[in-house]
Design a protein around this motif. Structure first.
Motif, mmCIF file in Angstrom:
data_model
loop_
_atom_site.group_PDB
_atom_site.id
_atom_site.type_symbol
_atom_site.label_atom_id
_atom_site.label_comp_id
_atom_site.label_asym_id
_atom_site.label_seq_id
_atom_site.Cartn_x
_atom_site.Cartn_y
_atom_site.Cartn_z
ATOM 1 N N MET A 1 0.838 -1.194 0.000
ATOM 2 C CA MET A 1 0.000 0.000 0.000
ATOM 3 C C MET A 1 0.878 1.250 0.000
ATOM 4 S SD MET A 1 -3.398 0.660 0.143
ATOM 5 C CE MET A 1 -4.273 -0.557 1.124
ATOM 6 N N ASN A 2 0.514 2.217 -0.803
ATOM 7 C CA ASN A 2 1.207 3.502 -0.849
ATOM 8 C C ASN A 2 1.141 4.157 0.529
ATOM 9 O OD1 ASN A 2 2.093 6.103 -1.397
ATOM 10 N ND2 ASN A 2 0.866 6.342 -3.243
ATOM 11 N N ARG A 3 2.298 4.521 1.086
ATOM 12 C CA ARG A 3 2.332 5.096 2.432
ATOM 13 C C ARG A 3 2.058 6.597 2.432
ATOM 14 N NH1 ARG A 3 1.724 0.820 5.436
ATOM 15 N NH2 ARG A 3 2.261 2.109 7.228
ATOM 16 N N GLN A 4 2.042 7.221 1.251
ATOM 17 C CA GLN A 4 1.744 8.650 1.125
ATOM 18 C C GLN A 4 0.244 8.798 0.878
ATOM 19 O OE1 GLN A 4 4.663 10.636 1.421
ATOM 20 N NE2 GLN A 4 5.527 8.608 1.789
ATOM 21 N N LEU A 5 -0.472 9.331 1.835
ATOM 22 C CA LEU A 5 -1.928 9.282 1.785
ATOM 23 C C LEU A 5 -2.522 10.687 1.934
ATOM 24 C CD1 LEU A 5 -3.888 6.466 3.563
ATOM 25 C CD2 LEU A 5 -4.858 8.746 3.349
ATOM 26 N N SER A 6 -3.380 11.057 1.003
ATOM 27 C CA SER A 6 -4.051 12.361 1.045
ATOM 28 C C SER A 6 -5.537 12.171 1.316
ATOM 29 C CB SER A 6 -3.868 13.102 -0.285
ATOM 30 O OG SER A 6 -2.507 13.403 -0.509
ATOM 31 N N ILE A 7 -6.013 12.792 2.385
ATOM 32 C CA ILE A 7 -7.437 12.752 2.724
ATOM 33 C C ILE A 7 -8.125 13.949 2.071
ATOM 34 C CG2 ILE A 7 -9.123 12.877 4.587
ATOM 35 C CD1 ILE A 7 -7.087 11.469 6.385
ATOM 36 N N ILE A 8 -9.184 13.665 1.334
ATOM 37 C CA ILE A 8 -9.910 14.707 0.608
ATOM 38 C C ILE A 8 -11.380 14.625 0.999
ATOM 39 C CG2 ILE A 8 -10.518 15.608 -1.678
ATOM 40 C CD1 ILE A 8 -8.046 13.921 -2.718
ATOM 41 N N GLY A 9 -11.890 15.653 1.612
ATOM 42 C CA GLY A 9 -13.296 15.692 1.981
ATOM 43 C C GLY A 9 -14.142 16.203 0.829
ATOM 44 N N ALA A 10 -15.288 15.565 0.624
ATOM 45 C CA ALA A 10 -16.224 15.981 -0.421
ATOM 46 C C ALA A 10 -17.609 16.118 0.215
ATOM 47 C CB ALA A 10 -16.232 14.991 -1.570
ATOM 48 N N PRO A 11 -17.926 17.292 0.783
ATOM 49 C CA PRO A 11 -19.175 17.470 1.538
ATOM 50 C C PRO A 11 -20.392 17.681 0.627
ATOM 51 C CG PRO A 11 -17.930 19.507 1.561
ATOM 52 C CD PRO A 11 -17.077 18.499 0.836
ATOM 53 N N MET A 12 -20.648 16.706 -0.208
ATOM 54 C CA MET A 12 -21.738 16.766 -1.182
ATOM 55 C C MET A 12 -23.027 16.214 -0.572
ATOM 56 S SD MET A 12 -22.633 17.326 -4.438
ATOM 57 C CE MET A 12 -21.214 17.145 -5.548
ATOM 58 N N ASP A 13 -24.093 17.009 -0.642
ATOM 59 C CA ASP A 13 -25.397 16.490 -0.227
ATOM 60 C C ASP A 13 -26.454 16.780 -1.286
ATOM 61 O OD1 ASP A 13 -25.805 19.220 0.066
ATOM 62 O OD2 ASP A 13 -26.841 19.059 1.983
ATOM 63 N N LEU A 14 -26.015 17.055 -2.508
ATOM 64 C CA LEU A 14 -26.922 17.479 -3.577
ATOM 65 C C LEU A 14 -27.350 16.347 -4.492
ATOM 66 C CD1 LEU A 14 -25.074 20.797 -4.533
ATOM 67 C CD2 LEU A 14 -27.018 20.509 -2.960
ATOM 68 N N GLY A 15 -26.730 15.171 -4.328
ATOM 69 C CA GLY A 15 -27.070 14.049 -5.187
ATOM 70 C C GLY A 15 -28.315 13.307 -4.748
ATOM 71 N N GLN A 16 -28.950 13.790 -3.656
ATOM 72 C CA GLN A 16 -30.161 13.175 -3.132
ATOM 73 C C GLN A 16 -30.916 14.253 -2.370
ATOM 74 O OE1 GLN A 16 -29.542 12.439 0.751
ATOM 75 N NE2 GLN A 16 -28.268 14.115 0.010
ATOM 76 N N ASN A 17 -31.949 13.906 -1.649
ATOM 77 C CA ASN A 17 -32.792 14.947 -1.050
ATOM 78 C C ASN A 17 -32.880 14.888 0.464
ATOM 79 O OD1 ASN A 17 -34.319 12.669 -0.807
ATOM 80 N ND2 ASN A 17 -36.119 13.426 -1.895
ATOM 81 N N ARG A 18 -31.951 14.173 1.112
ATOM 82 C CA ARG A 18 -31.947 14.139 2.573
ATOM 83 C C ARG A 18 -30.729 14.913 3.061
ATOM 84 N NH1 ARG A 18 -33.765 8.472 5.215
ATOM 85 N NH2 ARG A 18 -34.412 9.928 6.833
ATOM 86 N N ARG A 19 -30.965 15.942 3.824
ATOM 87 C CA ARG A 19 -29.872 16.790 4.296
ATOM 88 C C ARG A 19 -29.049 16.090 5.374
ATOM 89 N NH1 ARG A 19 -31.569 18.811 0.437
ATOM 90 N NH2 ARG A 19 -29.670 17.712 -0.164
ATOM 91 N N GLY A 20 -27.808 16.537 5.507
ATOM 92 C CA GLY A 20 -26.958 16.065 6.593
ATOM 93 C C GLY A 20 -25.723 15.321 6.149
ATOM 94 N N VAL A 21 -25.772 14.701 4.956
ATOM 95 C CA VAL A 21 -24.629 13.899 4.524
ATOM 96 C C VAL A 21 -23.437 14.783 4.154
ATOM 97 C CG1 VAL A 21 -25.243 13.749 2.066
ATOM 98 C CG2 VAL A 21 -24.056 11.820 3.180
ATOM 99 N N ASP A 22 -23.672 16.080 3.977
ATOM 100 C CA ASP A 22 -22.556 16.992 3.739
ATOM 101 C C ASP A 22 -21.654 17.109 4.972
ATOM 102 O OD1 ASP A 22 -24.791 18.276 4.947
ATOM 103 O OD2 ASP A 22 -23.936 20.234 4.498
#
Length: 299
Positions: free
Chosen positions: A1-22
């Motif tokens: 496994m690659n030891r260099q790891l980048s965490i990327i947040g994607a606060p998307m809640d527009l692909g559905q209609n229930r709020r909060g997943v962002d």
């Protein structure tokens, strides 16, 4: 496994209609993902969250697809960020956010591989299109979009399509498929392990077969794990729970076996919704599964 790891947040809640997943990326960070992976001696860089535009409620929707313009723009932002990290030789770990973010993840990743494999760990196939979707929710379409099937604003992100090939996909845990998705699976010959197969064969055989199926023909494998793939008893904080899912123990086994196979080159964990959760339980489950995927063991 690659030891260099980048965490990327994607606060998307527009692909559905229930709020909060962002708020999913924040919940996963709060559950200790950075500290967990640092203990495994990974070089972690948390890039924060990519920009997700907000819809203009005064603007008339011109498509059956919910928030099409904003979902496309947010995924384009994610694709560029992911592309940059892969170019740097780093492993992109994307945290969501609803499953529509897989459109951007795969757009940024697939250009770096000749034969990118995908393990889709999910209760759903996410193979709907504008014509087959009952809801118009784009979080039910990212796998179809990545195959080049769907609205041009989505399939052409990063200016190429398709991102992946049907013979390089394995869906694990499916138990809620629409009729149009079933037809597409049959037409394209996509490999699917439903809960029926998992119950009959056991998770060990399912993962081993999946590894064998992808390992020789793919030069990279992306794991897209939707927390609703697990049973709602173990992961209650998801927008579209489906009873009869994979257990916490089965999922840890799956992640441990993928770690041993040493074949995962990128990953995303999606659909954590803290508003629907119980004391951040689902985010903690996600972090635990990430720990197993990245090599955490009891001995």
């Amino acid at each position: 496994m690659n030891r260099q790891l980048s965490i990327i947040g994607a606060p998307m809640d527009l692909g559905q209609n229930r709020r909060g997943v962002d708020m999913g990326p924040s919940a996963i960070r709060y559950a200790g993902i950075v500290e967990r992976l640092e203990q495994l001696e990974y070089d972690i860089e948390d890039l924060g969250d990519v920009a997700i535009p907000r819809p203009d409620r005064k603007e008339e929707q011109k498509s059956h697809l919910r928030n099409l313009k904003e979902v496309a723009e947010g995924n384009a932002n994610l694709a560029r960020t992911v592309d940059d990290e892969v170019n740097k030789g780093r492993f992109p770990l994307i945290i969501g956010g609803d499953h529509s973010i897989a459109i951007g993840s795969l757009a940024g990743i697939a250009k770096h591989y000749n034969q990118l494999g995908v393990i889709w760990y999910d209760a759903h196939g996410d193979l709907n299109t504008e014509s087959t979707s009952p809801s118009g929710n784009i979080h039910g379409m990212p796998l179809a979009v990545s195959l080049g099937i769907g609205h041009e604003e989505l399939v052409n992100i990063e200016s190429y399509q398709p991102k992946i090939k049907p013979e390089n996909i394995v869906i694990i845990g499916a138990r809620s498929l629409d009729d149009g998705e079933k037809e597409l699976i049959q037409d394209k010959g996509i490999k699917v392990y439903t809960m029926h197969e998992i119950d009959r064969m056991g998770m060990t055989s399912v993962i081993q077969e999946s590894v064998d199926y992808l390992q020789d023909k793919c030069d990279g494998v992306h794991l897209s794990l939707d927390l609703d793939g697990l049973d709602p008893q173990d992961a209650p904080g998801v927008g579209t729970p489906v009873m009869g899912g994979m257990s916490y123990r089965e999922s840890h086994l799956a992640m441990e076996m993928l770690a041993e196979a040493d074949m995962i080159t990128s990953a995303e964990f999606v659909e954590v919704n803290p508003i629907l959760d119980e004391k951040n339980k689902t985010a903690s489950v996600a972090v635990g599964l990430m720990g197993s995927l990245f090599g955490e063991k009891l001995k």
